[in-house]
Write a protein that holds these residues in place. Structure first.
Motif, short mmCIF file in Angstrom:
data_model
loop_
_atom_site.label_atom_id
_atom_site.label_comp_id
_atom_site.label_asym_id
_atom_site.label_seq_id
_atom_site.Cartn_x
_atom_site.Cartn_y
_atom_site.Cartn_z
N PRO A 15 10.35 -5.90 -1.39
CA PRO A 15 11.25 -4.85 -0.88
C PRO A 15 11.44 -5.00 0.62
CG PRO A 15 9.10 -3.93 -1.42
CD PRO A 15 9.08 -5.34 -1.89
N SER A 16 12.60 -5.42 1.03
CA SER A 16 12.84 -5.69 2.44
C SER A 16 12.71 -4.44 3.30
CB SER A 16 14.22 -6.31 2.63
OG SER A 16 15.22 -5.50 2.02
N LYS A 17 12.88 -3.25 2.71
CA LYS A 17 12.75 -2.02 3.49
C LYS A 17 11.32 -1.77 3.95
CE LYS A 17 12.07 0.84 -0.63
NZ LYS A 17 12.58 2.01 -1.40
N ASN A 18 10.35 -2.44 3.31
CA ASN A 18 8.95 -2.27 3.69
C ASN A 18 8.47 -3.34 4.66
OD1 ASN A 18 8.81 -0.05 2.01
ND2 ASN A 18 7.93 -1.19 0.29
N LEU A 19 9.36 -4.19 5.13
CA LEU A 19 8.99 -5.23 6.08
C LEU A 19 9.27 -4.77 7.50
CD1 LEU A 19 10.51 -8.35 4.26
CD2 LEU A 19 8.15 -7.53 4.17
N PRO A 20 8.33 -4.92 8.41
CA PRO A 20 8.57 -4.54 9.81
C PRO A 20 9.74 -5.30 10.41
CG PRO A 20 6.22 -4.92 9.41
CD PRO A 20 6.95 -5.40 8.19
N LYS A 21 10.53 -4.65 11.22
CA LYS A 21 11.71 -5.27 11.82
C LYS A 21 11.35 -6.36 12.83
CE LYS A 21 14.39 -2.63 9.47
NZ LYS A 21 15.11 -3.20 8.31
N HIS B 80 -2.31 -3.75 -7.01
CA HIS B 80 -3.11 -3.94 -5.81
C HIS B 80 -2.16 -4.00 -4.63
CE1 HIS B 80 -6.67 -6.27 -3.79
NE2 HIS B 80 -6.31 -5.19 -3.14
N THR B 81 -2.19 -2.99 -3.79
CA THR B 81 -1.24 -2.92 -2.68
C THR B 81 -1.68 -3.80 -1.52
OG1 THR B 81 -2.36 -1.02 -1.70
CG2 THR B 81 -0.63 -0.57 -3.33
N LEU B 82 -0.71 -4.16 -0.70
CA LEU B 82 -0.98 -5.01 0.45
C LEU B 82 -1.84 -4.28 1.48
CD1 LEU B 82 -0.60 -7.55 2.11
CD2 LEU B 82 1.63 -6.67 2.84
N THR B 83 -1.55 -3.02 1.74
CA THR B 83 -2.32 -2.30 2.77
C THR B 83 -3.78 -2.12 2.37
OG1 THR B 83 -1.51 -0.23 1.80
CG2 THR B 83 -0.33 -1.08 3.71
N SER B 84 -4.05 -1.95 1.08
CA SER B 84 -5.45 -1.84 0.66
C SER B 84 -6.20 -3.15 0.88
CB SER B 84 -5.54 -1.43 -0.81
OG SER B 84 -4.96 -2.43 -1.64
N ALA B 85 -5.51 -4.28 0.67
CA ALA B 85 -6.14 -5.57 0.95
C ALA B 85 -6.38 -5.76 2.44
CB ALA B 85 -5.27 -6.70 0.40
N ILE B 86 -5.44 -5.29 3.27
CA ILE B 86 -5.62 -5.41 4.72
C ILE B 86 -6.76 -4.51 5.19
CG2 ILE B 86 -4.51 -5.06 6.96
CD1 ILE B 86 -1.84 -5.72 5.63
N ASP B 87 -6.87 -3.32 4.62
CA ASP B 87 -7.95 -2.41 5.00
C ASP B 87 -9.32 -3.03 4.71
OD1 ASP B 87 -6.16 -0.53 5.88
OD2 ASP B 87 -6.18 0.64 4.02
N LYS B 88 -9.44 -3.76 3.62
CA LYS B 88 -10.71 -4.42 3.32
C LYS B 88 -11.02 -5.51 4.34
CE LYS B 88 -10.70 -3.65 -1.68
NZ LYS B 88 -10.70 -4.29 -3.02
N LEU B 89 -10.00 -6.22 4.77
CA LEU B 89 -10.22 -7.25 5.78
C LEU B 89 -10.64 -6.63 7.12
CD1 LEU B 89 -7.19 -9.61 5.02
CD2 LEU B 89 -9.60 -10.03 4.50
N VAL B 90 -10.01 -5.53 7.49
CA VAL B 90 -10.38 -4.85 8.74
C VAL B 90 -11.80 -4.30 8.64
CG1 VAL B 90 -9.83 -2.90 10.24
CG2 VAL B 90 -7.99 -4.31 9.32
N ASP C 77 3.71 -2.49 -0.11
CA ASP C 77 4.00 -1.07 0.03
C ASP C 77 4.46 -0.74 1.45
OD1 ASP C 77 1.34 -1.83 0.67
OD2 ASP C 77 0.86 0.29 0.97
N ASP C 78 4.91 0.48 1.64
CA ASP C 78 5.45 0.89 2.94
C ASP C 78 4.37 1.06 4.01
OD1 ASP C 78 4.22 3.11 1.93
OD2 ASP C 78 5.98 4.42 2.00
N GLY C 79 3.10 0.97 3.62
CA GLY C 79 2.03 1.03 4.61
C GLY C 79 2.08 -0.12 5.59
N LEU C 80 2.79 -1.20 5.22
CA LEU C 80 2.91 -2.34 6.12
C LEU C 80 3.70 -1.98 7.38
CD1 LEU C 80 2.29 -5.41 6.36
CD2 LEU C 80 4.52 -5.82 5.30
#
Length: 567
Positions: free
Chosen positions: A141-147, A4-14, A118-121
């Motif tokens: 994965p720190s590469k998927n975290l916004p700076k 279950h990816t993070l962006t899919s959970a955020i899309d449901k909230l939106v 995931d990188d959708g973040l």
């Protein structure tokens, strides 16, 4: 199982915001504005103008703000959601995916079953706070975290190491919450470095498995801006030098375990950091059983007219405590088997039930007080000190708690049978005749004779009067001792007053003399009935145990070398 990816959970909230449904969006309920007429074509304008009665924009916005409105939604997962919904009312043309991604600066995705970041973040280019509490995340994965990220909260996940947070970290990160995860490996300490978190001011490592206080403090001392640290729930907090050593070593801390550090704390713990070379990292637990009260008097069950057997009652209290020697034997025997199993298995998320089962498997040993005779309040004043080096197992024991048991011991004593000659019997008969003619013997001589009588003691008959469970989790939350009075209900059989029994037997004898035709069996039956009725009477009493368990904590360097410091 699918991730279950993070962006899919955020899309449901939106999607739950319903930005295109009443009262948001461009429906027939919305009165077009002058700006709308410029943005929309004539065909759309004609369709809107033929709809139902229009609502004023202010009225539509009130529906979003009013707590009584069915369209009211609290900004629980992001404070920016209300702004987005109002924008969807006033200017729905401006609502699109890019606007949503750029508007959200705070996201709270709590207990949504997220297992993959995931990188959708990265589409949330202005994101500053990300809260992912109580999910199933095992790697970050720190590469998927916004700076732009400043706050990252990962409390209550399945993170077992910090290797994934090794590189490409957000440079402006101020708070990192890693509490209640599966952390605790000494290898994680290398990642607490100023080169990775130069701006970190707050760190939550609560309810993890760190056992080495000295090594952890050394690693954290490299973070120059660290001001708040949470370590409660870790095994290292059970040692005698916690929190003194940590506070004396990290002199820039302002908060430890969410408690403000005062100048008095600094003064009190000064000098403890120097003891690391001479003091081992171990816990010192002092257990005291002071007294019990409310114990039923079992002597009331004895037959006052019977000379033998002599009955002696005594009482003791037992309590469980972690058995470190047994634990070390078990670890040594199972170490090779466990390593072979772990090599074949992939990491499995550790659930709360698994934590509980692990805690219940802690080996324990029974500890006893001395036995004491019955009294209204039985004083034991028992005290024992337990020094434990296996801090992780001790933590599991505290999570499990312990049982206190009150036990009654009954011992029956009979006179020893001795062979007697005929001459001895004759002499005894003469003495008995002479005693009967002279009168009864004095009570003093009778007691002296009984004291000289040789007795045979039967095996003790033990009975548990009651048990009570003591919760010790508070000791992992910063509390230094658990001192309470624990009550247990005891059901106790009692006899009626002796006078009533004697009176009943005397009455039966008088009735028999007055009525010689009465049958002996009838009287015996009545007496047996009375006796059985007596035995059926019970009462309920509350038995109270005064119990104290204390973690010894040193507040000065002199206590480390004072043998009386724990008293």
């Amino acid at each position: 199982m699918a991730c279950h990816t993070l962006t899919s959970a955020i899309d449901k909230l939106v999607h739950s915001l319903c930005l295109e449904s009443f009262p948001c969006g461009r429906g027939s309920w919305r009165k077009p504005t002058l700006q709308d007429s410029k943005d929309w074509d004539d065909e759309d304008d004609d369709e809107e103008s033929t709809g139902a009665q229009f609502e004023e924009l202010d009225n539509l916005c009130d529906l979003l703000r009013s707590p009584l409105s069915p369209w009211h939604q609290e900004a629980s997962w992001s404070p920016q959601t209300l702004d987005l919904r109002e924008l969807a009312v006033k200017a729905p043309k401006k609502i699109n995916a890019d606007r949503i991604y750029s508007s959200l600066t705070t996201l709270r995705v709590v207990d949504k079953g997220v297992s993959v970041i995931d990188d959708g973040l990265l589409k949330f280019r202005n994101l500053e706070q990300l809260v992912l509490t109580v999910n199933n995340i095992a790697e970050v994965p720190s590469k998927n975290l916004p700076k732009t990220l400043k706050v990252l909260e990962l409390y209550g996940n399945q993170i077992s190491n910090l290797e994934s947070l090794n590189t490409e970290l957000p440079p402006h990160l101020l708070h990192l919450g890693l509490g209640n995860n599966r952390l605790g490996s000494p290898e994680d300490l290398q990642y607490f470095a100023v080169s990775r978190w130069p701006q970190l001011m707050s760190l939550d490592l609560s309810w993890a498995g760190y056992t080495e206080q000295y090594a952890l403090v050394d690693a954290l001392s490299t973070l120059p801006r660290l001001r708040s640290l949470v370590l409660e729930g870790n095994p290292l907090t059970l040692t005698t030098l916690y929190p003194g050593f940590t506070l004396d070593s990290l002199d820039r801390l302002l908060y430890l375990d969410e408690t403000r550090i005062s100048p008095e704390d600094r003064r009190r713990y000064r000098g403890l950091a120097k003891l690391r070379a001479s003091v081992s990292e171990e816990a010192e637990v002092i257990v005291c059983v002071k007294k019990i009260k409310g114990v039923p008097n079992s002597l009331l069950l004895n037959d006052a007219e019977a000379e033998f057997p002599l009955v002696n009652y005594s009482y003791s209290v037992s309590y469980e405590f972690f058995d470190e020697s047994q634990s070390q034997k078990s670890v040594h025997a199972e170490d090779q088997t466990s390593q072979n199993i772990l090599q074949r298995l992939t990491p499995v998320p550790c659930t709360s039930s698994e934590h509980q089962d692990h805690a219940l498997s802690v080996p324990v040993a029974m500890n006893w007080t001395t036995t004491q005779a019955w009294a209204e309040e039985i004083e034991f004043n028992h005290s024992s000190t337990h020094r434990i080096r296996d801090l992780a197992a001790l933590k599991n024991f505290f999570l499990r708690g312990l049982w206190i048991t009150v036990e009654e011991q009954k011992v029956l004593s009979w006179p020893a049978s001795r062979p007697e000659s005929s001459g001895t019997k004759a002499s005894a008969n003469k003495k008995e005749k002479k005693a009967s003619s002279a009168g009864t013997k004095s009570k003093v001589k009778k007691k002296k004779k009984e004291s000289e009588l040789e007795l045979i003691h039967e095996q003790p008959i033990k009975q548990t009067l009651g048990s009570v469970h003591v919760k010790l989790k508070d000791l992992l939350e910063g509390k230094s001792q658990s001192e309470e009075q624990y009550d247990m209900v005891v059901k106790h059989s009692i006899r009626p007053e002796v006078s009533k029994v004697k009176k009943s037997k005397k009455s039966n004898r008088e009735n028999k003399e007055e009525n010689p035709t009465s049958k002996k069996g009838k009287v015996s039956k009545e007496m047996a009935t009375d006796a059985s009725a007596d035995e059926r009477k019970t009462e309920t009493k509350t038995l109270t145990v005064e119990f104290n368990l204390r973690l010894n904590k040193w507040t000065s360097d002199s206590q480390a070398f004072d043998p009386n410091s724990t008293k």
